[in-house]
Design a protein around this motif. Structure first.
Motif, short mmCIF file in Angstrom:
data_model
loop_
_atom_site.label_atom_id
_atom_site.label_comp_id
_atom_site.label_asym_id
_atom_site.label_seq_id
_atom_site.Cartn_x
_atom_site.Cartn_y
_atom_site.Cartn_z
N UNK A 178 0.83 -1.21 0.00
CA UNK A 178 0.00 0.00 0.00
C UNK A 178 0.86 1.26 0.00
N UNK A 179 1.95 1.26 0.76
CA UNK A 179 2.85 2.41 0.79
C UNK A 179 3.48 2.63 -0.58
N UNK A 180 3.90 1.55 -1.24
CA UNK A 180 4.48 1.66 -2.58
C UNK A 180 3.46 2.20 -3.57
N UNK A 181 2.24 1.65 -3.53
CA UNK A 181 1.21 2.10 -4.45
C UNK A 181 0.86 3.57 -4.23
N UNK A 182 0.79 3.99 -2.97
CA UNK A 182 0.51 5.40 -2.67
C UNK A 182 1.64 6.30 -3.16
N UNK A 183 2.88 5.85 -3.03
CA UNK A 183 4.03 6.63 -3.49
C UNK A 183 3.95 6.85 -5.01
N UNK A 234 1.15 9.20 -5.95
CA UNK A 234 1.52 10.59 -5.71
C UNK A 234 2.45 11.10 -6.80
N UNK A 235 3.42 10.27 -7.22
CA UNK A 235 4.31 10.68 -8.31
C UNK A 235 3.54 10.92 -9.60
N UNK A 236 2.60 10.05 -9.89
CA UNK A 236 1.81 10.20 -11.11
C UNK A 236 0.96 11.46 -11.05
N UNK A 237 0.39 11.77 -9.89
CA UNK A 237 -0.40 13.01 -9.74
C UNK A 237 0.49 14.24 -9.93
N UNK A 238 1.71 14.20 -9.39
CA UNK A 238 2.63 15.33 -9.57
C UNK A 238 3.01 15.50 -11.03
#
Length: 62
Positions: A43-48, A51-55
């Motif tokens: 879950x932490x990896x997927x959230x990271x 977030x990168x994709x949103x940025x």
């Protein structure tokens, strides 16, 4: 000379006990690993990466 009692029942009972304990502990520790380490890290990896994709999308204005 005294006859020796057969031990087959004890052997079978011990084998069933040992297998039950081994399988039970295996299930307990595998679930502890899966839900205590693997799922939170995934879950932490997927959230990271989310977030990168949103940025990246915000930088490109999409």
């Amino acid at each position: 000379m005294a006859a020796i009692k057969p031990i087959t029942g004890m052997l079978r009972r011990g084998l069933i006990t040992d297998l039950s304990i081994a399988l039970g502990l295996g299930l307990v520790f595998s679930n502890a690993f899966w839900y205590g380490f693997h799922v939170p890290r995934t879950n932490a990896r997927d959230n990271y990466y989310k977030k990168l994709e949103e940025q990246r999308a915000a930088r490109q204005g999409a």
